[in-house]
Design a protein around this motif. Structure first.
Motif, PDB file in Angstrom:
ATOM      1  N   SER A   7       0.992  -1.030  -0.118  1.00  0.00           N
ATOM      2  CA  SER A   7       0.102   0.127  -0.072  1.00  0.00           C
ATOM      3  C   SER A   7       0.773   1.142   0.190  1.00  0.00           C
ATOM      4  O   SER A   7       1.772   1.496   0.725  1.00  0.00           O
ATOM      5  CB  SER A   7      -1.023  -0.062   1.268  1.00  0.00           C
ATOM      6  N   VAL A   8       0.428   2.335  -0.789  1.00  0.00           N
ATOM      7  CA  VAL A   8       1.070   3.570  -0.791  1.00  0.00           C
ATOM      8  C   VAL A   8       0.224   4.484  -0.214  1.00  0.00           C
ATOM      9  O   VAL A   8       0.457   5.296   0.779  1.00  0.00           O
ATOM     10  CB  VAL A   8       1.268   3.810  -2.243  1.00  0.00           C
ATOM     11  N   THR A   9      -0.919   4.644  -0.417  1.00  0.00           N
ATOM     12  CA  THR A   9      -1.715   5.538   0.123  1.00  0.00           C
ATOM     13  C   THR A   9      -2.699   5.208   1.264  1.00  0.00           C
ATOM     14  O   THR A   9      -3.351   5.898   2.098  1.00  0.00           O
ATOM     15  CB  THR A   9      -2.997   6.025  -0.948  1.00  0.00           C
ATOM     16  N   ASN A  11       6.426  12.313  -1.429  1.00  0.00           N
ATOM     17  CA  ASN A  11       5.211  12.156  -1.605  1.00  0.00           C
ATOM     18  C   ASN A  11       4.376  12.273   0.016  1.00  0.00           C
ATOM     19  O   ASN A  11       4.609  11.297   0.689  1.00  0.00           O
ATOM     20  CB  ASN A  11       4.514  10.860  -2.134  1.00  0.00           C
ATOM     21  N   PRO A  12       3.679  13.359   0.173  1.00  0.00           N
ATOM     22  CA  PRO A  12       3.111  13.485   1.579  1.00  0.00           C
ATOM     23  C   PRO A  12       2.313  12.474   1.973  1.00  0.00           C
ATOM     24  O   PRO A  12       2.566  11.824   3.235  1.00  0.00           O
ATOM     25  CB  PRO A  12       2.433  14.774   1.459  1.00  0.00           C
ATOM     26  N   VAL A  35       3.710   5.249   5.393  1.00  0.00           N
ATOM     27  CA  VAL A  35       4.640   4.619   5.865  1.00  0.00           C
ATOM     28  C   VAL A  35       5.104   4.714   7.255  1.00  0.00           C
ATOM     29  O   VAL A  35       5.638   3.799   7.978  1.00  0.00           O
ATOM     30  CB  VAL A  35       6.113   4.912   4.860  1.00  0.00           C
ATOM     31  N   ALA A  36       4.835   6.072   7.499  1.00  0.00           N
ATOM     32  CA  ALA A  36       5.271   6.220   9.202  1.00  0.00           C
ATOM     33  C   ALA A  36       3.997   5.599   9.902  1.00  0.00           C
ATOM     34  O   ALA A  36       4.639   5.257  11.230  1.00  0.00           O
ATOM     35  CB  ALA A  36       5.271   7.794   9.153  1.00  0.00           C
ATOM     36  N   ALA A  37       3.085   5.395   9.567  1.00  0.00           N
ATOM     37  CA  ALA A  37       1.922   5.118  10.531  1.00  0.00           C
ATOM     38  C   ALA A  37       2.041   3.333  10.352  1.00  0.00           C
ATOM     39  O   ALA A  37       1.357   2.832  11.088  1.00  0.00           O
ATOM     40  CB  ALA A  37       0.418   5.453   9.646  1.00  0.00           C
ATOM     41  N   THR A  38       2.814   2.834   9.473  1.00  0.00           N
ATOM     42  CA  THR A  38       2.969   1.483   9.388  1.00  0.00           C
ATOM     43  C   THR A  38       4.072   0.684   9.898  1.00  0.00           C
ATOM     44  O   THR A  38       4.283  -0.455   9.356  1.00  0.00           O
ATOM     45  CB  THR A  38       2.162   0.895   8.226  1.00  0.00           C
TER      46      THR A  38
END
Length: 206
Positions: free
Chosen positions: A14-16, A54-55, A61-64
């Motif tokens: 996942s990216v978004t 990409n914000p 990424v930071a959340a997972t």
């Protein structure tokens, strides 16, 4: 497959955050069906610069960071696997393809035979390769000797989610899911666990 409860690996890329959310729904449904569940992400191939530029990607990424990357030992452990991956030009994302391409040693030694698998996906529009992405995933699964547990039209929730018989798929626009797919995701995960239970029982009786 060993005796005991079903081991379910929910593997996502996942990216978004869309496919991560789908993986979370699938994992919870698997637990409710009695499976031991691991949520796992495929290793990332993109550079850190690309992610940081990409914000939305950077935030996801930071959340997972707490989600472990999938390993070959996870594949051996799993009786059932649900994949949740976005569409990339009508096919699998590069990181997913790379990981699957690297499972040759497991395949050669028969470690992937009779795994019960199912796939889900997302794309920016309804005809952006959703069906083909799942089918491309299943092509690799056939080489594994895995057993595909597609939802088909075995439940009304498939129609309510858009009617993809190969696996739940969703259109994502402006970062939001267009179709209401949660029930379909949960049903697909439960079905995958149930089919794995049937397969496991049958193998135990051989």
């Amino acid at each position: 497959m060993s005796n005991g409860s079903i081991n379910l690996a929910v593997i996502y890329y996942s990216v978004t955050g869309t496919n991560y959310q789908m993986a979370e729904w699938a994992a919870e449904s698997g637990r409710q069906a009695g499976a031991e569940v691991r949520i796992l992400k495929t290793p990332e191939l993109a550079t850190e610069d690309a992610i940081q530029a990409n914000p939305i990607w950077r935030t996801h990424v930071a959340a997972t960071t707490h989600i472990p990357e999938v390993t070959y030992k996870d594949l051996e452990w799993a009786d059932a696997i649900v994949f949740s991956i976005p569409s990339r030009f009508g096919g699998m994302p590069g990181p997913v393809k790379q990981f699957l391409d690297s499972t040759g040693a497991l395949w050669f030694n028969g470690k992937l035979v009779n795994k019960v698998v199912s796939g889900m996906t997302s794309a920016q529009n309804a005809h952006g390769g959703q069906e083909q992405t799942i089918l491309s995933l299943y092509t690799s699964m056939y080489h594994w000797g895995a057993i595909v547990a597609a939802p088909g039209y075995s439940s009304p929730v498939t129609f309510e989610a858009g009617g993809n018989p190969y696996g739940t798929s969703v259109t994502v626009q402006s970062g939001k899911m267009v179709e209401d797919i949660q029930a379909a995701v949960e049903y697909q995960a439960k079905r995958t666990v149930n089919v794995a239970q049937w397969v496991k029982l049958g193998l135990a009786q051989e």
